[in-house]
Design a protein around this motif. Structure first.
Motif, PDB file in Angstrom:
ATOM      1  N   LEU A   1       0.761  -1.311   0.056  1.00  0.00           N
ATOM      2  CA  LEU A   1      -0.242   0.109   0.050  1.00  0.00           C
ATOM      3  C   LEU A   1       0.948   1.262   0.098  1.00  0.00           C
ATOM      4  N   THR A   2       2.004   1.323   0.591  1.00  0.00           N
ATOM      5  CA  THR A   2       2.966   2.400   0.734  1.00  0.00           C
ATOM      6  C   THR A   2       3.629   2.367  -0.618  1.00  0.00           C
ATOM      7  N   VAL A   3       3.616   1.554  -1.563  1.00  0.00           N
ATOM      8  CA  VAL A   3       4.022   1.717  -2.859  1.00  0.00           C
ATOM      9  C   VAL A   3       2.961   2.163  -3.989  1.00  0.00           C
ATOM     10  N   ASP A   4       1.988   1.240  -3.940  1.00  0.00           N
ATOM     11  CA  ASP A   4       0.804   1.832  -5.011  1.00  0.00           C
ATOM     12  C   ASP A   4      -0.291   0.924  -4.335  1.00  0.00           C
ATOM     13  N   TRP A   5      -1.715   1.645  -4.161  1.00  0.00           N
ATOM     14  CA  TRP A   5      -2.675   0.832  -3.748  1.00  0.00           C
ATOM     15  C   TRP A   5      -3.074  -0.220  -4.806  1.00  0.00           C
ATOM     16  N   LYS A   6      -2.997  -0.108  -5.954  1.00  0.00           N
ATOM     17  CA  LYS A   6      -3.359  -0.942  -7.020  1.00  0.00           C
ATOM     18  C   LYS A   6      -2.357  -2.386  -6.669  1.00  0.00           C
ATOM     19  N   TYR A   7      -1.200  -2.368  -6.554  1.00  0.00           N
ATOM     20  CA  TYR A   7      -0.324  -3.465  -5.996  1.00  0.00           C
ATOM     21  C   TYR A   7      -0.970  -4.244  -4.872  1.00  0.00           C
ATOM     22  N   CYS A   8      -1.493  -3.214  -4.019  1.00  0.00           N
ATOM     23  CA  CYS A   8      -2.099  -3.874  -2.612  1.00  0.00           C
ATOM     24  C   CYS A   8      -3.378  -4.643  -3.001  1.00  0.00           C
ATOM     25  N   VAL A   9      -4.084  -4.113  -4.002  1.00  0.00           N
ATOM     26  CA  VAL A   9      -5.458  -5.030  -4.328  1.00  0.00           C
ATOM     27  C   VAL A   9      -4.934  -6.072  -5.063  1.00  0.00           C
ATOM     28  N   VAL A  10      -4.200  -6.294  -5.992  1.00  0.00           N
ATOM     29  CA  VAL A  10      -3.621  -7.444  -6.666  1.00  0.00           C
ATOM     30  C   VAL A  10      -3.213  -8.414  -5.696  1.00  0.00           C
ATOM     31  N   PHE A  11      -2.270  -7.933  -4.694  1.00  0.00           N
ATOM     32  CA  PHE A  11      -1.850  -8.767  -3.564  1.00  0.00           C
ATOM     33  C   PHE A  11      -2.718  -9.437  -2.914  1.00  0.00           C
ATOM     34  N   CYS A  12      -3.830  -8.786  -2.447  1.00  0.00           N
ATOM     35  CA  CYS A  12      -5.040  -9.467  -1.569  1.00  0.00           C
ATOM     36  C   CYS A  12      -5.740 -10.264  -2.388  1.00  0.00           C
ATOM     37  N   VAL A  13      -6.066 -10.017  -3.756  1.00  0.00           N
ATOM     38  CA  VAL A  13      -6.624 -10.960  -4.800  1.00  0.00           C
ATOM     39  C   VAL A  13      -5.959 -12.237  -4.921  1.00  0.00           C
ATOM     40  N   LEU A  14      -4.647 -12.019  -4.938  1.00  0.00           N
ATOM     41  CA  LEU A  14      -3.754 -13.268  -4.982  1.00  0.00           C
ATOM     42  C   LEU A  14      -3.683 -14.249  -3.810  1.00  0.00           C
ATOM     43  N   ILE A  15      -3.542 -13.700  -2.576  1.00  0.00           N
ATOM     44  CA  ILE A  15      -3.552 -14.059  -1.401  1.00  0.00           C
ATOM     45  C   ILE A  15      -4.979 -15.066  -1.156  1.00  0.00           C
ATOM     46  N   LEU A  16      -6.278 -14.487  -1.538  1.00  0.00           N
ATOM     47  CA  LEU A  16      -7.433 -15.186  -1.574  1.00  0.00           C
ATOM     48  C   LEU A  16      -7.498 -16.376  -2.550  1.00  0.00           C
ATOM     49  N   VAL A  17      -6.780 -16.097  -3.518  1.00  0.00           N
ATOM     50  CA  VAL A  17      -7.129 -17.139  -4.606  1.00  0.00           C
ATOM     51  C   VAL A  17      -5.945 -18.285  -3.890  1.00  0.00           C
ATOM     52  N   LEU A  18      -4.760 -18.041  -3.480  1.00  0.00           N
ATOM     53  CA  LEU A  18      -3.976 -19.035  -2.893  1.00  0.00           C
ATOM     54  C   LEU A  18      -4.515 -19.900  -1.728  1.00  0.00           C
ATOM     55  N   GLN A  19      -5.359 -19.037  -0.859  1.00  0.00           N
ATOM     56  CA  GLN A  19      -6.093 -19.340   0.214  1.00  0.00           C
ATOM     57  C   GLN A  19      -6.829 -20.571  -0.163  1.00  0.00           C
ATOM     58  N   GLN A  20      -7.640 -20.114  -1.063  1.00  0.00           N
ATOM     59  CA  GLN A  20      -8.956 -21.071  -1.781  1.00  0.00           C
ATOM     60  C   GLN A  20      -8.159 -22.037  -2.310  1.00  0.00           C
ATOM     61  N   PHE A  21      -7.167 -22.194  -3.173  1.00  0.00           N
ATOM     62  CA  PHE A  21      -6.376 -23.349  -3.505  1.00  0.00           C
ATOM     63  C   PHE A  21      -5.802 -24.253  -2.516  1.00  0.00           C
ATOM     64  N   ASP A  22      -5.309 -23.642  -1.457  1.00  0.00           N
ATOM     65  CA  ASP A  22      -4.652 -24.298  -0.343  1.00  0.00           C
ATOM     66  C   ASP A  22      -5.883 -24.983   0.509  1.00  0.00           C
ATOM     67  N   GLY A  23      -6.977 -24.284   0.587  1.00  0.00           N
ATOM     68  CA  GLY A  23      -8.050 -24.860   1.438  1.00  0.00           C
ATOM     69  C   GLY A  23      -8.881 -25.968   0.738  1.00  0.00           C
ATOM     70  N   LEU A  24      -8.919 -26.077  -0.596  1.00  0.00           N
ATOM     71  CA  LEU A  24      -9.780 -27.060  -1.275  1.00  0.00           C
ATOM     72  C   LEU A  24      -9.248 -28.058  -1.954  1.00  0.00           C
ATOM     73  N   TYR A  25      -7.845 -27.551  -2.420  1.00  0.00           N
ATOM     74  CA  TYR A  25      -7.335 -28.836  -2.833  1.00  0.00           C
ATOM     75  C   TYR A  25      -5.847 -29.051  -2.431  1.00  0.00           C
ATOM     76  N   LEU A  26      -4.965 -28.182  -2.274  1.00  0.00           N
ATOM     77  CA  LEU A  26      -3.492 -28.552  -1.768  1.00  0.00           C
ATOM     78  C   LEU A  26      -3.685 -29.226  -0.412  1.00  0.00           C
ATOM     79  N   GLY A  27      -4.064 -28.534   0.461  1.00  0.00           N
ATOM     80  CA  GLY A  27      -4.115 -29.112   1.939  1.00  0.00           C
ATOM     81  C   GLY A  27      -4.889 -30.476   2.120  1.00  0.00           C
ATOM     82  N   PRO A  28      -5.958 -30.595   1.596  1.00  0.00           N
ATOM     83  CA  PRO A  28      -6.755 -32.011   1.645  1.00  0.00           C
ATOM     84  C   PRO A  28      -5.750 -33.131   1.099  1.00  0.00           C
ATOM     85  N   LYS A  29      -5.121 -32.809  -0.127  1.00  0.00           N
ATOM     86  CA  LYS A  29      -4.293 -33.646  -0.839  1.00  0.00           C
ATOM     87  C   LYS A  29      -3.079 -34.047  -0.042  1.00  0.00           C
ATOM     88  N   ILE A  30      -2.360 -33.065   0.619  1.00  0.00           N
ATOM     89  CA  ILE A  30      -1.151 -33.425   1.513  1.00  0.00           C
ATOM     90  C   ILE A  30      -1.550 -34.048   2.821  1.00  0.00           C
TER      91      ILE A  30
END
Length: 426
Positions: free
Chosen positions: A306-335
């Motif tokens: 957010l200190t760099v650019d608010w757009k980067y912050c939004v992109v990062f938050c979306v990325l974390i949300l996607v990674l969290q869903q991938f981990d919770g729904l697929y990767l975590g149960p597999k491992i």
């Protein structure tokens, strides 16, 4: 004369096993109660003594932890690589080579990570430190743009506060960051003081892995010598299951978090986001905490971007949300699969209770500890129910009373419903 002799013999002290056992139990109860009272009454001194004991035993505890984590990899290397693939017959040679290769591999990875990550962390923190004034100037320009674009908004008060406290804001931020750099330096120096303990811990872990069969055999001999065979079998079976639950979760979650941290770094690099190494390291470590971990790790990363650019912050938050869903729904149960067997509410309870008891370490270890406790409680309940000749089916309809008349009426109602549904169907 004989009567006097018989009377005197009656007054002679004679051994009685029953009274002897009762006396031992009474003495043991008094001693244990006195020790517990002393521990509770002088709790602060007790904690100090425990800290000294743990400090003294820390090399051995760390060595045991290292051996515990590396043991599955060494077993895999011994069985799959040297025995099945390379067909080495001598077990001592296989074990030695497995331990040697795993230690070289693990510590080589740690050395590479230190060489690569530490300079990147230093550069990220330095850029944050030197960019504070620039971020402040951008904030001033941003408020001026809003003031020009929307003249109806009265931002003079906000601008006056920022201008008056500009020097204070910069000084506070720079002082906090400037304290962080010496903290990292001091931490690095303190790591050197731990070098001796770490060397001892590595040596202890090596000897534990080499002599694990002998140590395991001696512990089993002691258990079988103290208690009956039936109880010893039950105890060792329980320990085996608890170890299986605990190790499967710790190792599986470590692999899962490493993958998530690497994916975060790869995607942040592809998207051109700054501080990729620092933020990915935080995300990977905090991902060890179930449910809350990804979001806890996302907060500092979002603030930095957010200190760099608010757009980067939004992109990062979306990325974390996607990674969290991938981990919770697929990767975590597999491992992990169902390694803990806990329901979500108990996992949340384990995290909360662990944080209250042991802080961040408790949040990491709370789930496997509660899973082990739940397994022990379940085993205890099942044994008690077996003694009472009760089965799970006895509790399914508990509290529901039905007689034949009600059952017949229920069947008639079901028949009427089915007939009406057939008539109404097209």
């Amino acid at each position: 004369m004989n009567e006097n002799k018989e009377k005197s013999e009656k007054h002679i002290f004679q051994k009685n096993k029953q009274y002897y056992t009762i006396s031992i139990y009474v003495i043991a109860t008094i001693i244990i109660s006195a020790l517990l009272l002393k521990v509770i009454w002088h709790w602060a001194d007790t904690l100090e003594h425990l800290k000294h004991i743990l400090s003294m035993l820390s090399p051995f505890l760390i060595g045991f932890f290292i051996a515990y984590l590396l043991n599955p990899m060494i077993k895999f290397m011994d069985k799959k690589v040297f025995e099945e693939l390379l067909h080495l017959k001598k077990s001592s040679v296989r074990k030695f080579l497995s331990i040697l290769l795993i230690y070289i591999l693990v510590f080589g990875i740690i050395a590479v990570c230190i060489v690569v990550i530490i300079p990147e962390l230093y550069n990220s923190i330095s850029s944050i430190y030197y960019g504070i004034q620039e971020y402040y100037n951008e904030l001033i320009k941003f408020t001026e743009k809003i003031n020009d674009k929307y003249p109806d908004l009265d931002l003079t008060y906000i601008n006056s506060i920022i201008e008056k406290n500009s020097q204070n804001i910069v000084e506070i931020l720079q002082s906090s960051i400037s304290k962080l750099l010496p903290l990292i330096y001091n931490t690095s120096i303190s790591v050197i003081s731990w070098t001796i303990n770490l060397i001892i811990a590595i040596m202890v872990s090596c000897y534990m892995l080499i002599d694990k069969n002998i140590m395991s055999l001696n512990i089993k001999r002691l258990i079988y010598a103290v208690v009956s065979k039936e109880k010893a079998d039950s105890f060792l079976s329980t320990v085996y299951e608890c170890n299986k639950i605990f190790s499967k979760y710790i190792i599986g979650k470590s692999i899962d978090s490493t993958i998530i941290g690497l994916l975060c770094f790869i995607f942040m690099t592809m998207l051109g986001l700054k501080y990729a190494v620092l933020i990915s390291l935080i995300v990977g470590i905090t991902n060890m905490i179930p449910y809350f971990g990804p979001f806890i790790g996302a907060v500092p990363g979002a603030i930095l971007l957010l200190t760099v650019d608010w757009k980067y912050c939004v992109v990062f938050c979306v990325l974390i949300l996607v990674l969290q869903q991938f981990d919770g729904l697929y990767l975590g149960p597999k491992i992990l699969g169902s390694s803990t067997g806990l329901r979500p509410v108990w996992i949340i309870f384990a995290i909360t209770a662990g944080q209250w008891v042991a802080g961040v370490a408790g949040m990491f270890l709370g789930v496997p500890v509660v899973a082990v406790i739940a397994f022990l409680v379940e085993q205890f309940i099942n044994k008690r129910l077996e003694k009472k000749n009760l089965s799970p089916s006895d509790f399914i309809n508990y509290g529901i009373k039905t007689d034949n008349k009600n059952q017949d009426s229920t069947k008639l109602d079901e028949q009427n419903v089915s007939e009406t549904s057939k008539d109404d169907s097209p």
